[in-house]
Structure formats: structure tokens, C-alpha cells
Design a protein around this motif. Structure first.
Motif, PDB file in Angstrom:
ATOM      1  N   ASN A 141      -8.626   7.947  14.185  1.00  0.00           N
ATOM      2  CA  ASN A 141      -9.227   8.770  15.236  1.00  0.00           C
ATOM      3  C   ASN A 141      -8.313   8.883  16.444  1.00  0.00           C
ATOM      4  OD1 ASN A 141     -11.528   9.553  13.979  1.00  0.00           O
ATOM      5  ND2 ASN A 141     -12.779   7.864  14.746  1.00  0.00           N
ATOM      6  N   LEU A 142      -7.664   7.815  16.844  1.00  0.00           N
ATOM      7  CA  LEU A 142      -6.779   7.868  18.006  1.00  0.00           C
ATOM      8  C   LEU A 142      -5.577   8.759  17.729  1.00  0.00           C
ATOM      9  CD1 LEU A 142      -6.773   4.169  19.228  1.00  0.00           C
ATOM     10  CD2 LEU A 142      -7.831   6.134  20.321  1.00  0.00           C
ATOM     11  N   ILE A 143      -5.022   8.659  16.528  1.00  0.00           N
ATOM     12  CA  ILE A 143      -3.867   9.488  16.183  1.00  0.00           C
ATOM     13  C   ILE A 143      -4.291  10.951  16.133  1.00  0.00           C
ATOM     14  CG2 ILE A 143      -2.205  10.016  14.360  1.00  0.00           C
ATOM     15  CD1 ILE A 143      -2.243   7.013  13.675  1.00  0.00           C
ATOM     16  N   ASP A 150      -8.836   3.378   7.901  1.00  0.00           N
ATOM     17  CA  ASP A 150      -9.275   2.699   9.114  1.00  0.00           C
ATOM     18  C   ASP A 150      -9.652   3.769  10.136  1.00  0.00           C
ATOM     19  OD1 ASP A 150      -9.803   0.919  11.088  1.00  0.00           O
ATOM     20  OD2 ASP A 150      -7.692   0.485  11.528  1.00  0.00           O
ATOM     21  N   ILE A 151     -10.926   3.849  10.423  1.00  0.00           N
ATOM     22  CA  ILE A 151     -11.466   4.939  11.249  1.00  0.00           C
ATOM     23  C   ILE A 151     -10.940   4.870  12.678  1.00  0.00           C
ATOM     24  CG2 ILE A 151     -13.588   5.860  12.234  1.00  0.00           C
ATOM     25  CD1 ILE A 151     -14.986   5.130   9.678  1.00  0.00           C
ATOM     26  N   VAL A 185     -13.079   8.582   0.346  1.00  0.00           N
ATOM     27  CA  VAL A 185     -12.838   7.152   0.451  1.00  0.00           C
ATOM     28  C   VAL A 185     -12.071   6.663  -0.789  1.00  0.00           C
ATOM     29  CG1 VAL A 185     -13.947   4.890   0.541  1.00  0.00           C
ATOM     30  CG2 VAL A 185     -14.801   6.767   1.950  1.00  0.00           C
ATOM     31  N   SER A 186     -12.399   7.223  -1.919  1.00  0.00           N
ATOM     32  CA  SER A 186     -11.750   6.766  -3.158  1.00  0.00           C
ATOM     33  C   SER A 186     -10.318   7.268  -3.280  1.00  0.00           C
ATOM     34  CB  SER A 186     -12.557   7.184  -4.382  1.00  0.00           C
ATOM     35  OG  SER A 186     -12.586   8.583  -4.456  1.00  0.00           O
ATOM     36  N   LEU A 187      -9.911   8.260  -2.501  1.00  0.00           N
ATOM     37  CA  LEU A 187      -8.545   8.757  -2.538  1.00  0.00           C
ATOM     38  C   LEU A 187      -7.547   7.692  -2.065  1.00  0.00           C
ATOM     39  CD1 LEU A 187      -8.853  12.419  -1.195  1.00  0.00           C
ATOM     40  CD2 LEU A 187      -8.413  11.683  -3.521  1.00  0.00           C
ATOM     41  N   GLY A 188      -7.976   6.834  -1.243  1.00  0.00           N
ATOM     42  CA  GLY A 188      -7.091   5.783  -0.748  1.00  0.00           C
ATOM     43  C   GLY A 188      -6.752   4.749  -1.812  1.00  0.00           C
ATOM     44  N   HIS A 189      -7.431   4.804  -2.885  1.00  0.00           N
ATOM     45  CA  HIS A 189      -7.210   3.801  -3.935  1.00  0.00           C
ATOM     46  C   HIS A 189      -6.467   4.398  -5.123  1.00  0.00           C
ATOM     47  CE1 HIS A 189      -9.711   1.016  -1.757  1.00  0.00           C
ATOM     48  NE2 HIS A 189     -10.663   1.961  -1.650  1.00  0.00           N
TER      49      HIS A 189
END
Length: 184
Positions: free
Chosen positions: A30-32, A25-26, A9-13
Motif C-alpha cells: 500500500n505504501l509503495i 504484505d498489504i 492470493v494464490s498467485l504468490g505461491h
């Protein structure tokens, strides 16, 4: 475990990944991911899946064909067994009818032979009774004759004296002489 999820989660920051980063965004991710996985599976797994389905279809068809052949064989065996059963039932009926008529015939023969044996025994009985009656009658006659003869001899011996005896002998000699002259 919480530390591992926190690191993703912290990698996105990260400040250096401002233009490129992880989408946290889960629902969107998930759809992709699901569409990518399905695309890869369909592209690469299409041949394998169709081969598996074809093999399964062939096995099912072979099983159905074998079942049909077994069913036809079983129907043939059932018909043969039914035919044998009918034949055996007919033979059993014939044996039953013949057996009953044979039993009746033997019964009548036995009754006839019993009546004949009884008649023969009755005839033997009657013959034995007649024979015994004749034997008894003959014995009675012989006894009566012996008693009469003894009585006559006793009477003759008591009545005969020498003179009567001589006269009887002379008369018998005369009768014999007369008979001799007639025959000559």
C-alpha cells in the motif's frame, strides 16, 4: 467474490515465479502503491491543479471586486436617499409650519368676518327696530291726528250753524282783502 481474492492470493505461491512475485504484505504494498500514485498525480496533475486554483482565485477576486463595487453603489444610493429624506423632512417641516400659520390666519380671518357679520346683523336689527318704532309712531300719530281731525270736524259741524258759517266766511274774506292791500 471469495474466489477472486483467493486467486490473487494464490498467485504468490506459483512455483515458476520464484524470483518475481506478488508481495502479499498489504502494508508494504500500500505504501509503495500510494507513493507511486501520488507521484504520478503530482507530476501530471500539478498544472491542472494550479490552473484550477488560479481560476478559483480569479473568480473569488472578481466576486470580491463586484461585491465592493455593488457595496459602493449601494452606499452612494443610501447617501442620496438620506439626502432626499433630509430635504423632504425640511420641506415637510416648512409645510407644517406654514400650514399651521395659514390655519391660524384663516381661523382669525374667519373669527373677524364672523364678528363683522354679527355686528352687521346687530346693526340691521337695530335699524329694523328703529324703523318699525318710527313706523308705529307715525301710524299712531296719523291715527291720533285723524281722530282729532274727525273730532274737530264733528265738533265744528255740530257747533256751526248757517249764521256762524257766514260770519266765518266774511271774516276770512276780510283777512284776505287786508292781505291783498298790504302786498300791493
Amino acid at each position: 467474490m471469495k474466489n477472486v481474492t483467493d486467486s490473487f492470493v494464490s498467485l504468490g505461491h506459483w512455483p515458476s515465479a520464484a524470483s518475481f512475485g506478488f508481495n502479499t504484505d498489504i502494508l508494504a504494498t500500500n505504501l509503495i502503491n500510494l507513493s507511486v500514485v501520488l507521484g504520478v498525480l503530482i507530476f501530471f496533475g500539478k498544472g491542472v491543479l494550479s490552473d484550477l486554483l488560479d481560476n478559483r482565485k480569479q473568480r473569488i477576486l472578481n466576486t470580491i471586486r463586484n461585491s465592493e463595487e455593488l457595496r459602493e453603489g449601494a452606499i452612494e444610493q443610501l447617501e442620496k436617499a438620506r439626502a432626499r429624506l433630509r430635504k423632504v423632512e425640511i420641506e415637510a417641516d416648512e409645510f407644517r409650519v406654514n400650514g399651521y400659520s395659514e390655519i391660524e390666519r384663516e381661523k382669525l380671518n374667519l373669527i373677524d368676518s364672523t364678528y363683522k357679520t354679527l355686528e352687521q346683523l346687530e346693526n340691521y336689527k337695530n335699524e329694523t327696530i328703529n324703523f318699525e318704532q318710527q313706523k308705529a309712531s307715525n301710524q299712531v300719530r296719523q291715527r291720533v291726528f285723524q281722530q282729532a281731525l274727525q273730532g274737530a270736524l264733528g265738533t265744528l259741524n255740530s257747533c256751526l250753524n248757517n249764521e256762524l258759517h257766514l260770519r266765518t266766511i266774511s271774516a276770512n274774506i276780510g283777512i284776505l282783502a287786508a292781505m291783498k292791500q298790504i302786498t300791493d
